[in-house]
Structure formats: structure tokens, C-alpha cells
Design an enzyme around this catalytic site. Structure first.
Site, short mmCIF file in Angstrom:
data_model
loop_
_atom_site.label_atom_id
_atom_site.label_comp_id
_atom_site.label_asym_id
_atom_site.label_seq_id
_atom_site.Cartn_x
_atom_site.Cartn_y
_atom_site.Cartn_z
N SER A 165 0.84 -1.20 0.00
CA SER A 165 0.00 0.00 0.00
C SER A 165 0.87 1.25 0.00
O SER A 165 1.99 1.25 0.53
CB SER A 165 -0.89 0.00 1.24
N TYR A 177 -2.56 0.04 10.27
CA TYR A 177 -2.64 -0.62 8.96
C TYR A 177 -1.37 -0.35 8.15
O TYR A 177 -0.76 -1.27 7.61
CB TYR A 177 -3.86 -0.14 8.19
N LYS A 203 1.72 -3.01 6.82
CA LYS A 203 2.21 -3.14 5.45
C LYS A 203 3.72 -2.93 5.39
O LYS A 203 4.44 -3.65 4.68
CB LYS A 203 1.48 -2.16 4.52
#
Length: 441
Positions: free
Chosen positions: A200, A247, A251
Site C-alpha cells: 500500500s 494498517y 504493510k
């Protein structure tokens, strides 16, 4: 004990240990489009090779599964249905069947296992089904086991909500990080060492607020030298800058783990694809974005307002340093994104990219503000979208736009679709859904 079911996800320590449920229906897909006496297709060989798509029924995973099928790959999907539906598999069958019927070609094999990818025992039982069949050409591994017929893996099984990760960080670290470690451990047992990882743009953290388009070299896992846009030589050390939410941290941690793995075992080829903002849906309108629960990203919320499920669109933040004050994102059509995964897989399989760990931005290189996207959707739908401005959300950044030239150069990939076509495809999907509702009613 059942694996993940349609009713939702179990607790973190309540994983399946029995064989997962399975769908294996290539003949059904064929029979849906041809009569028994019509031999337009030949069934693919049962001992063919496969690509494993973990999380392959979710939004991006399902579109990538479709593009893999169109590219001629047999696929094995593993999904726990915690944020997707079994009916997506049937939609994939329909679309792939139509695609191959028009070309008078055989339909690749499609298999689905409902399972939690973190359960090593269950994953091993699934992978055992895809070892090479015994014959004179069978290849044995060093431990005496037969080699796998799975040539590569694409991993989509991470949780992805920034806001939820702030509220439930342990859920994200357990699934996204610990799950990846377990997956790679299992894959190593079968000598499956080609992995395309769903990363991401959140790994760039606060660098995104610098206002400059983001290059892969702005977040690295080994010392890296490059020439910047002003022609200056720079060396970047491993690390991250100002990650704003759990989050994004998961990643970055996953990328770091994969980089270390590839450095320790030179047989691995690992490609981390850093997504920007996927939008849109397949142009057929049959396959789209249909998450369980309430969505948190922009376009599904816009759709909820258009369909009357939500009364108003909340715009988070109008005081960013952007022309209209709302956040700017690099929106990429999900079909372009899916094709980026296929391009990465092809480049890795053909040895066009070096073994080891590599990162690529998948974006358009163009930014659109929230208000610009709303205006485009209003134009495509012919409907006014009511908005209500509120304060910024925790964890959001103001600007996030890719420099996608590395993917174009090394993967032979670039975006083809626009934000306008993304909105048109969504409107088409809404029409298809309405017709389906009328038909069922």
C-alpha cells in the site's frame, strides 16, 4: 470446527483445523454457456499448473482472479469470506465463461477453498492437492516430496481499514503480519517461492504530505542510491517516516519481513505492489466492490449515498493544502490494478526482473481531490450528491500521488482507464444490480 463462514470472522485464536470447504466447478462454468454437443472448448488438463490467489474473492482479489483467467492461468482461490461472498466465485465463472466462449477457447480451471490462510494445517492440506502427479517427469524436492503445481502466489488476505486498525490494532497485526509469516513458512515447505504481495502507498507515511509525487525509493528496506527529480544523487537508508496508522505499519512490517526473507534465501522472487486508491469495477457491471459491513473508503460510500442507503456524504477535511482544501489521491481503476498483478507475475516468471525483493507503485501518477471525484460521479450518474464537511479523520494524509514509471519500465504496465471511466463503470454496475433485483423479484 469450521473454517471462516459467511456469518463473519471468528476470534483470532479460533482457527479451522478441519479440511476446508471447496468448490471445483469448471465443467459447470462450461455447461452454462454451451450445449453438451457443442465442443467449442476442451477442458484444461487436470494436472495443469496454477496460481494461488489468497483472498481472491475480495474487491481487488476477484478482479485480479478474473484477469488471471483471461490471461490463461488456472487459479486456486483461498478465501475465508470474512469480507467477501461465495457468490463472487459464481460471477467469476460467468465472466470467464463468456470471455472464452467468444474466443472459442477452453476455460482455465478455477478452484475455491473456503479457509483461513493463517491455519498452517489447513493450508498444507490444500497445497497437498496440488503437488505434481507421479510420472516420469515428476520433480522431487530435497525432502523427498513432489514439487508443487502452484507456480506463484498473489496475497490479498490482509485487513485494510485504516480506521478499524486504529481501533483494533491487534487484529491487524495478528492477521496481516503474523499471517504473512505463517503463509511464507508453508509456501517454503512446497518450494513455492514466487510471491506477489499486496502492499500500500500508506508505507510512505508522512512523506506523502511533502507534496511531491512518491517514488519507491522514499521507502526502502536496503540502502538504496538513486537520482532524484532535480538530478541530484541521493542515498536512502532502510526505514519509514511518520507512519500514521497501524494498517500502514503492518504493510511496512510485511515488506521488511519479505525483504529479509528474500535476502536470506536467494531462490525467492517477491514483488510488493504499492497500491494507491483503487476505484471502479469490471466494465460488465457483474463484478464490483461489495464488502461486508460498512465501507470506509470514498467510492463505496458515494455509492451508498447514490442508492439512498446513506443520506449524505461526509467529506473529511477541507483545510488541506490543496486547491479546494480536500484530500488528493491517486485513483486507479481496479481493472488496471488487477492487470498490474498479472504483469508482475509475468515479469517474475519470465525472469525479466531480478530475484529477491522489489517494490513497485501502482498508480496513475495523477491526483484528484475528493470534491473532484464527487463532481465526476455526479456527472456520470446525473444525480446530485449531498455532502457534509467534517474535520479530518485520524490517520489521513493530505496528498498521495504515485510516480509509476518504474512499473512501466520494468513490468511493462501502465494505467489505461480514467477516473471518468471508473465512475461510468460504477454507474453501469448499479444498473446491472437494479436489473438483477427486478429479475429476482
Amino acid at each position: 470446527m469450521e473454517p471462516y463462514s459467511n456469518s463473519g470472522s471468528p476470534s483470532q485464536d479460533y482457527l479451522a483445523s478441519s479440511p476446508p470447504s471447496e468448490l471445483d466447478t469448471p465443467s459447470t462454468a462450461l455447461s452454462s454457456f454451451i450445449d453438451d454437443g457443442d465442443h467449442l472448448f476442451d477442458l484444461p488438463p487436470l494436472d495443469g499448473h496454477f496460481i494461488l490467489v489468497v483472498g481472491g474473492l475480495g474487491y481487488i482479489g476477484s478482479h485480479t482472479s478474473l484477469e488471471l483467467l483471461k490471461a490463461g492461468y488456472n487459479i486456486v482461490i483461498v478465501d475465508n469470506l470474512s469480507n467477501s461472498y461465495r457468490s463472487v466465485f459464481e460471477r467469476l465463472e460467468t465472466l470467464a465463461g463468456q470471455y472464452y466462449q467468444l474466443r472459442c477457447q477452453r476455460l482455465p480451471l478455477m478452484k475455491f477453498h473456503e479457509a483461513d490462510y493463517r491455519d498452517k494445517a489447513v493450508m498444507k492440506s490444500i497445497l497437498d492437492e496440488y503437488v505434481e502427479l507421479p510420472n516420469e517427469h515428476s520433480r522431487e524436492l530435497d525432502d523427498g516430496h513432489r514439487a508443487s503445481r502452484i507456480d506463484g502466489v498473489i496475497h490479498f488476505a490482509a485487513y485494510k481499514s485504516i480506521q478499524e486498525s486504529i481501533q483494533q490494532p491487534l487484529k491487524y497485526y495478528a492477521n496481516n503480519v503474523a499471517g504473512l509469516v505463517e503463509l511464507c513458512s508453508v509456501l517454503s515447505c512446497y518450494d513455492i517461492k514466487t510471491l506477489i504481495f499486496s502492499s500500500s502507498a500508506t508505507v510512505y507515511g508522512s512523506i506523502a504530505n511533502s507534496g511531491v509525487p512518491l517514488r519507491e525509493e522514499y521507502c526502502v528496506h536496503q540502502p538504496t542510491s538513486f537520482i532524484d527529480c532535480d538530478g541530484n544523487a541521493k542515498t536512502v537508508l532502510p526505514g519509514c517516516t511518520g507512519l500514521t496508522n497501524p494498517y500502514g505499519r503492518t504493510k511496512w512490517m510485511c515488506e521488511a519481513i519479505l525483504a529479509d526473507l528474500a535476502l536470506s534465501d536467494l531462490e525467492w522472487t517477491i514483488v510488493a505492489l504499492r497500491y494507491f486508491n483503487p476505484v471502479g469495477c469490471d466494465e460488465s457491471g457483474i463484478l464490483g466492490e461489495d464488502p461486508r459491513g460498512t465501507p470506509t473508503n470514498l467510492m463505496p460510500i458515494v455509492v451508498r449515498v447514490l442508492t439512498g442507503l446513506s443520506p449524505v456524504l461526509h467529506v473529511f477535511g477541507t483545510d488541506y493544502s490543496t486547491p479546494d482544501g480536500t484530500a488528493i489521491r491517486d485513483f486507479i481503476h481496479v481493472t488496471d490494478l488487477a492487470r498490474g498483478h498479472v504483469a508482475a507475475l509475468v515479469a517474475a516468471s519470465d525472469n525479466r526482473i531480478k530475484r529477491g525483493f522489489r517494490t513497485y507503485n501502482l498508480g496513475s501518477g495523477k491526483g484528484n481531490s475528493v470534491l473532484e471525484v464527487v463532481a465526476t460521479m455526479e456527472s456520470a450518474s446525473g444525480t446530485k450528491i449531498p455532502i457534509h464537511t467534517v474535520k479530518r479523520r485520524e490517520g489521513d494524509v493530505g496528498i498521495c500521488v504515485a510516480v509509476p514509471t518504474k512499473a512501466e519500465r520494468e513490468l511493462d504496465w501502465k494505467t489505461e482507464k480514467s477516473i471518468e471511466s471508473s465512475c461510468m463503470d460504477i454507474c453501469n454496475a448499479l444498473k446491472v444490480a437494479k436489473l438483477e433485483t427486478i429479475h429476482l423479484g
